[in-house]
Design a protein around this motif. Structure first.
Motif, mmCIF file in Angstrom:
data_model
loop_
_atom_site.group_PDB
_atom_site.id
_atom_site.type_symbol
_atom_site.label_atom_id
_atom_site.label_comp_id
_atom_site.label_asym_id
_atom_site.label_seq_id
_atom_site.Cartn_x
_atom_site.Cartn_y
_atom_site.Cartn_z
ATOM 1 N N LEU A 143 6.093 -7.361 -3.934
ATOM 2 C CA LEU A 143 5.285 -6.238 -4.403
ATOM 3 C C LEU A 143 5.915 -4.893 -4.060
ATOM 4 O O LEU A 143 5.808 -3.933 -4.835
ATOM 5 C CB LEU A 143 3.881 -6.324 -3.805
ATOM 6 C CG LEU A 143 3.043 -7.546 -4.209
ATOM 7 C CD1 LEU A 143 1.674 -7.490 -3.557
ATOM 8 C CD2 LEU A 143 2.907 -7.636 -5.725
ATOM 9 N N ASP A 144 6.558 -4.810 -2.871
ATOM 10 C CA ASP A 144 7.205 -3.553 -2.494
ATOM 11 C C ASP A 144 8.268 -3.162 -3.527
ATOM 12 O O ASP A 144 8.368 -2.001 -3.940
ATOM 13 C CB ASP A 144 7.863 -3.684 -1.113
ATOM 14 C CG ASP A 144 6.849 -3.699 0.012
ATOM 15 O OD1 ASP A 144 5.643 -3.592 -0.275
ATOM 16 O OD2 ASP A 144 7.259 -3.813 1.177
ATOM 17 N N ARG A 145 9.069 -4.146 -3.940
ATOM 18 C CA ARG A 145 10.106 -3.870 -4.929
ATOM 19 C C ARG A 145 9.489 -3.471 -6.261
ATOM 20 O O ARG A 145 9.950 -2.522 -6.927
ATOM 21 C CB ARG A 145 10.994 -5.110 -5.120
ATOM 22 C CG ARG A 145 12.118 -4.911 -6.146
ATOM 23 C CD ARG A 145 12.853 -6.215 -6.440
ATOM 24 N NE ARG A 145 11.946 -7.233 -6.960
ATOM 25 C CZ ARG A 145 11.506 -7.273 -8.221
ATOM 26 N NH1 ARG A 145 11.879 -6.335 -9.090
ATOM 27 N NH2 ARG A 145 10.703 -8.241 -8.616
ATOM 28 N N LEU A 146 8.438 -4.164 -6.645
ATOM 29 C CA LEU A 146 7.760 -3.879 -7.914
ATOM 30 C C LEU A 146 7.207 -2.466 -7.927
ATOM 31 O O LEU A 146 7.394 -1.710 -8.899
ATOM 32 C CB LEU A 146 6.639 -4.903 -8.122
ATOM 33 C CG LEU A 146 5.985 -4.983 -9.501
ATOM 34 C CD1 LEU A 146 6.982 -5.484 -10.531
ATOM 35 C CD2 LEU A 146 4.768 -5.907 -9.444
ATOM 36 N N LEU A 147 6.537 -2.087 -6.824
ATOM 37 C CA LEU A 147 5.943 -0.752 -6.774
ATOM 38 C C LEU A 147 7.021 0.318 -6.615
ATOM 39 O O LEU A 147 6.923 1.391 -7.234
ATOM 40 C CB LEU A 147 4.928 -0.668 -5.624
ATOM 41 C CG LEU A 147 4.158 0.648 -5.511
ATOM 42 C CD1 LEU A 147 3.417 0.967 -6.805
ATOM 43 C CD2 LEU A 147 3.177 0.601 -4.342
ATOM 44 N N ALA A 185 -0.200 0.271 6.658
ATOM 45 C CA ALA A 185 -1.156 0.149 5.554
ATOM 46 C C ALA A 185 -2.571 0.427 6.038
ATOM 47 O O ALA A 185 -3.344 1.129 5.370
ATOM 48 C CB ALA A 185 -1.062 -1.250 4.938
ATOM 49 N N ALA A 186 -2.913 -0.112 7.209
ATOM 50 C CA ALA A 186 -4.249 0.123 7.772
ATOM 51 C C ALA A 186 -4.464 1.603 8.062
ATOM 52 O O ALA A 186 -5.569 2.131 7.882
ATOM 53 C CB ALA A 186 -4.433 -0.708 9.036
ATOM 54 N N GLN A 187 -3.424 2.284 8.513
ATOM 55 C CA GLN A 187 -3.537 3.713 8.807
ATOM 56 C C GLN A 187 -3.785 4.516 7.525
ATOM 57 O O GLN A 187 -4.594 5.462 7.517
ATOM 58 C CB GLN A 187 -2.266 4.204 9.502
ATOM 59 C CG GLN A 187 -2.342 5.627 10.032
ATOM 60 C CD GLN A 187 -3.183 5.759 11.288
ATOM 61 O OE1 GLN A 187 -3.715 4.774 11.783
ATOM 62 N NE2 GLN A 187 -3.311 6.973 11.795
ATOM 63 N N LEU A 188 -3.095 4.143 6.448
ATOM 64 C CA LEU A 188 -3.335 4.830 5.174
ATOM 65 C C LEU A 188 -4.761 4.601 4.693
ATOM 66 O O LEU A 188 -5.434 5.529 4.230
ATOM 67 C CB LEU A 188 -2.321 4.360 4.126
ATOM 68 C CG LEU A 188 -0.850 4.736 4.371
ATOM 69 C CD1 LEU A 188 0.026 4.183 3.253
ATOM 70 C CD2 LEU A 188 -0.672 6.246 4.488
ATOM 71 N N TRP A 189 -5.233 3.368 4.794
ATOM 72 C CA TRP A 189 -6.610 3.076 4.390
ATOM 73 C C TRP A 189 -7.604 3.804 5.283
ATOM 74 O O TRP A 189 -8.680 4.221 4.807
ATOM 75 C CB TRP A 189 -6.865 1.572 4.417
ATOM 76 C CG TRP A 189 -6.582 0.914 3.113
ATOM 77 C CD1 TRP A 189 -5.589 0.024 2.815
ATOM 78 C CD2 TRP A 189 -7.306 1.110 1.887
ATOM 79 N NE1 TRP A 189 -5.641 -0.346 1.490
ATOM 80 C CE2 TRP A 189 -6.682 0.302 0.894
ATOM 81 C CE3 TRP A 189 -8.404 1.887 1.526
ATOM 82 C CZ2 TRP A 189 -7.137 0.248 -0.422
ATOM 83 C CZ3 TRP A 189 -8.863 1.842 0.210
ATOM 84 C CH2 TRP A 189 -8.234 1.035 -0.740
ATOM 85 N N ALA A 190 -7.294 3.955 6.556
ATOM 86 C CA ALA A 190 -8.212 4.648 7.461
ATOM 87 C C ALA A 190 -8.412 6.110 7.045
ATOM 88 O O ALA A 190 -9.511 6.668 7.214
ATOM 89 C CB ALA A 190 -7.691 4.572 8.895
ATOM 90 N N LEU A 239 -4.262 6.729 -3.362
ATOM 91 C CA LEU A 239 -3.972 5.575 -2.511
ATOM 92 C C LEU A 239 -3.963 4.332 -3.398
ATOM 93 O O LEU A 239 -4.960 4.019 -4.046
ATOM 94 C CB LEU A 239 -5.024 5.442 -1.413
ATOM 95 C CG LEU A 239 -4.873 4.256 -0.448
ATOM 96 C CD1 LEU A 239 -3.577 4.350 0.330
ATOM 97 C CD2 LEU A 239 -6.062 4.195 0.508
ATOM 98 N N VAL A 240 -2.835 3.642 -3.412
ATOM 99 C CA VAL A 240 -2.645 2.480 -4.288
ATOM 100 C C VAL A 240 -2.499 1.226 -3.436
ATOM 101 O O VAL A 240 -1.822 1.247 -2.401
ATOM 102 C CB VAL A 240 -1.376 2.652 -5.157
ATOM 103 C CG1 VAL A 240 -1.039 1.363 -5.896
ATOM 104 C CG2 VAL A 240 -1.561 3.794 -6.143
ATOM 105 N N VAL A 295 0.850 -1.190 0.000
ATOM 106 C CA VAL A 295 0.000 0.000 0.000
ATOM 107 C C VAL A 295 0.886 1.240 0.000
ATOM 108 O O VAL A 295 1.888 1.299 0.733
ATOM 109 C CB VAL A 295 -0.936 0.009 1.229
ATOM 110 C CG1 VAL A 295 -1.756 1.290 1.276
ATOM 111 C CG2 VAL A 295 -1.867 -1.208 1.206
ATOM 112 N N ALA A 296 0.504 2.224 -0.800
ATOM 113 C CA ALA A 296 1.292 3.460 -0.868
ATOM 114 C C ALA A 296 0.371 4.661 -1.022
ATOM 115 O O ALA A 296 -0.699 4.566 -1.644
ATOM 116 C CB ALA A 296 2.282 3.414 -2.030
#
Length: 471
Positions: free
Chosen positions: A297-301, A326-331, A285-286, A225-226
Motif C-alpha cells: 500500500l505504501d508503494r501504491l499511495l 499512523a496512530a499519531q496522525l489519527w490522534a 488524512l488518508v 496512512v498519510a
C-alpha cells in the motif's frame, strides 16, 4: 402510596435496590449530556441487567403512564439521551446489558447487547480475526445501543457504510413491554417490511434496542496512512475521486481538517505535533487498508502522491512509516472535538452535502457569516469521503463568543438554509435529539413529518418513549 413511589417500588422489586438510583449524587452523571448543554431530571435511573428486565421495566412504566428515556454511554451530542427538565421520566440505562452473545466467523457476524462499548465489539471481532469497522473518537465509552439509535457513521463510512449498513438484525423492547426478536444474521430476507430500519436512527422514540446482529469484515493486515496538505478544497474533492479510481475499495478513510481545527489540537493537546512544517489551510488524512499482508500500500499511495504533487493538487505530504506514526496522525484528527471542548463553547453543526458541492457551500457560508459576524472563527473538519462536515463557529475572546452563542439561532439559520439549498442534510451522524427538533420542522416536508408522526403514533400510541426528542 403515590404513583411515583409505587413505580419506584416496583422497579426495585424487578432489578434490585442498588440498580434503581434516585438520590442526586447517584443520578447526576446520567442527567446531563456530554457537552453540558442539556440538564434534565428524572423520577429514577434504572439499570436493568438483561432484556427480560428491560421488558419488565417498560411494562411497569407503560401501565403507570410514565415516560422512559433510554441511555447508553451518554456520549451523544444533541441531547437525545438526556431527559427533559420536568422530572416525569424514568431513565433506562442499558450499560449493564454488556454481553457479546455470539460470534460467527463463517457468517461474518457478531451479536452484541446494547450496553457493549464500541471498543468491546471491535475487540470481540478481532478475537475471531475479523473487523467491525465502525470507528469513532468516543469508541471507548460510546455503546452499541446509542450507535444504533443515532445511526452512527464515523471515519470509515466511505468504505463500509454507517450503522444502517452494518446491522443485520435487532432485538427491541417495544413501548408496551413486548420483546421483538429480530436477531437474524441474514443478508437476504425478503419477508415484508424491514422493521429494524424503523429503530435504527430513531433515538429511542419507538422502542429500546437491547441487542443487534452486526456485520463483520476481513481484518486488515496492511494499512497505510498519510497526512496531505492540499492546494484548496476543490483540489481535495478532485483528489478523492482520483484516489478512489486508483486504489478502489482499499480507500477506507478520507478526512478533511481545516487549519483552525488543527491549530486548536496543537494548542490544547500537549502530546500533539504538526505533521508538516506548517499548518496548511486544508489538510487531508488518508487511510488505505487491505486484508493481504503484502499489499504494498505504501508503494501504491506513494506513486499516486507523486503525480498529485506534480499536478499541484497537494503541496506536501507525510507518509506514516510505522503503526505508531499512523496512530499519531489519527490522534490529530480524533482530538479535534476534545480540543474544542477545552477551548470553550462553539456553535456546532453536523451537516452533509453532495461531495462536489462542499467547496461551494464553504465559500458561500464563510462569506455570509463573516459579513454578519466579522472575524468569526470557523472550525471545519469531517468525513469528506462521504460528504459529512462538522462546521463550528466561535470567537477566541470570551465576551465576543458569549454574544455569538446568544445568537445561535441566527447563525444556524444561515448555515442550515444554505445546506438545504444545496441538497444537503442538517444532521449527518449526530441525530436530532433536543438540539435540532425545531429545525427538523423547517427542513422536512409536511409529507415526511406526517409519515413520521403516523409511525410514532402506531408504535408508541401513548407517547412514552423518549418524549421531546425528534418530533
Amino acid at each position: 402510596m403515590s404513583k411515583t413511589r409505587a413505580v419506584i417500588s416496583q422497579l426495585i422489586d424487578l432489578v434490585g435496590r442498588e440498580f434503581v438510583l434516585t438520590s442526586e449524587p447517584d443520578t447526576q452523571a446520567y442527567l446531563a449530556d456530554w457537552r453540558g448543554r442539556y440538564h434534565g431530571s428524572a423520577l429514577a435511573v434504572v439499570r436493568p441487567a438483561n432484556v427480560e428486565e428491560v421488558a419488565a421495566v417498560v411494562q411497569v412504566c407503560a401501565v403507570a403512564g410514565v415516560p422512559m428515556v433510554p441511555q447508553g454511554g451518554n456520549t451523544g451530542l444533541c441531547g437525545g439521551a438526556t431527559p427533559l427538565a420536568d422530572g416525569q421520566s424514568v431513565l433506562v440505562s442499558l450499560s449493564r446489558l454488556n454481553r457479546i452473545r455470539a460470534t460467527d466467523a463463517e457468517n461474518n457476524t457478531l451479536t452484541a447487547e446494547a450496553g457493549c462499548t464500541l471498543a468491546a465489539v471491535q475487540q470481540a471481532a478481532q478475537a475471531i480475526d475479523r473487523l467491525f469497522p465502525l470507528s469513532l473518537a468516543a469508541e471507548g465509552s460510546c455503546e452499541i445501543g446509542g450507535n444504533l439509535s443515532t445511526n452512527a457513521g464515523g471515519v470509515h463510512v466511505l468504505r463500509y457504510g454507517n450503522m444502517r449498513e452494518l446491522t443485520l438484525g435487532l432485538e427491541v423492547v417495544l413501548p408496551d413491554g413486548r420483546i421483538w426478536n429480530g436477531l437474524r444474521g441474514l443478508r437476504k430476507d425478503n419477508t415484508g417490511y424491514d422493521l429494524k430500519q424503523l429503530f435504527i436512527g430513531a433515538e429511542g422514540t419507538l422502542g429500546i434496542i437491547t441487542a443487534a446482529v452486526l456485520k463483520l469484515y476481513p481484518r486488515p493486515r496492511s494499512t497505510c496512512v498519510a497526512w496531505l496538505a492540499v492546494r484548496d478544497l476543490q483540489a481535495a474533492v478532485e483528489l478523492l475521486g482520483r484516489l478512489r479510481a486508483w486504489v478502489g475499495e482499499r480507500l477506507s478513510a478520507f478526512e478533511l481538517i481545516g487549519q483552525s481545527a488543527l491549530e486548536l489540537v496543537i494548542r490544547h493537546i500537549p502530546t500533539m505535533r504538526l505533521p508538516l512544517s506548517v499548518a496548511p489551510d486544508w489538510s487531508v488524512l488518508v487511510e488505505l487498508s487491505d486484508p493481504h499482508e503484502n499489499a504494498e500500500l505504501d508503494r501504491l499511495l506513494s506513486t499516486f502522491l507523486e503525480t498529485a504533487l506534480e499536478s499541484g493538487q497537494i503541496l506536501n505530504a507525510a507518509l506514516a512509516g510505522s503503526l505508531a506514526q499512523a496512530a499519531q496522525l489519527w490522534a490529530l484528527r480524533e482530538n479535534i472535538s476534545e480540543a474544542q471542548r477545552i477551548e470553550g463553547f462553539s456553535i456546532k453543526h453536523d451537516i452533509s452535502l453532495p461531495v462536489g458541492r462542499i467547496p461551494s457551500f464553504l465559500a458561500q457560508a464563510d462569506r455570509a457569516l463573516q459579513a454578519a459576524w466579522p472575524g468569526v472563527r470557523i472550525v471545519v473538519f469531517g468525513h469528506l469521503g462521504d460528504g459529512n462536515l462538522h462546521y463550528n463557529l466561535s470567537y477566541p475572546a470570551l465576551e465576543e463568543n458569549n454574544a455569538l452563542i446568544a445568537r445561535s439561532r441566527e447563525v444556524t439559520r444561515i448555515v442550515h438554509d444554505l445546506v438545504a439549498a444545496l441538497g444537503g442534510s442538517i444532521s449527518a451522524e449526530h441525530g436530532i435529539g433536543q438540539l435540532k427538533r425545531d429545525e427538523l420542522r423547517r427542513y422536512k416536508s409536511d409529507v415526511e413529518l406526517d409519515l413520521m408522526r403516523t409511525i410514532k403514533a402506531a408504535v408508541d400510541p401513548k407517547g412514552l418513549m423518549n418524549p421531546g426528542k425528534i418530533l
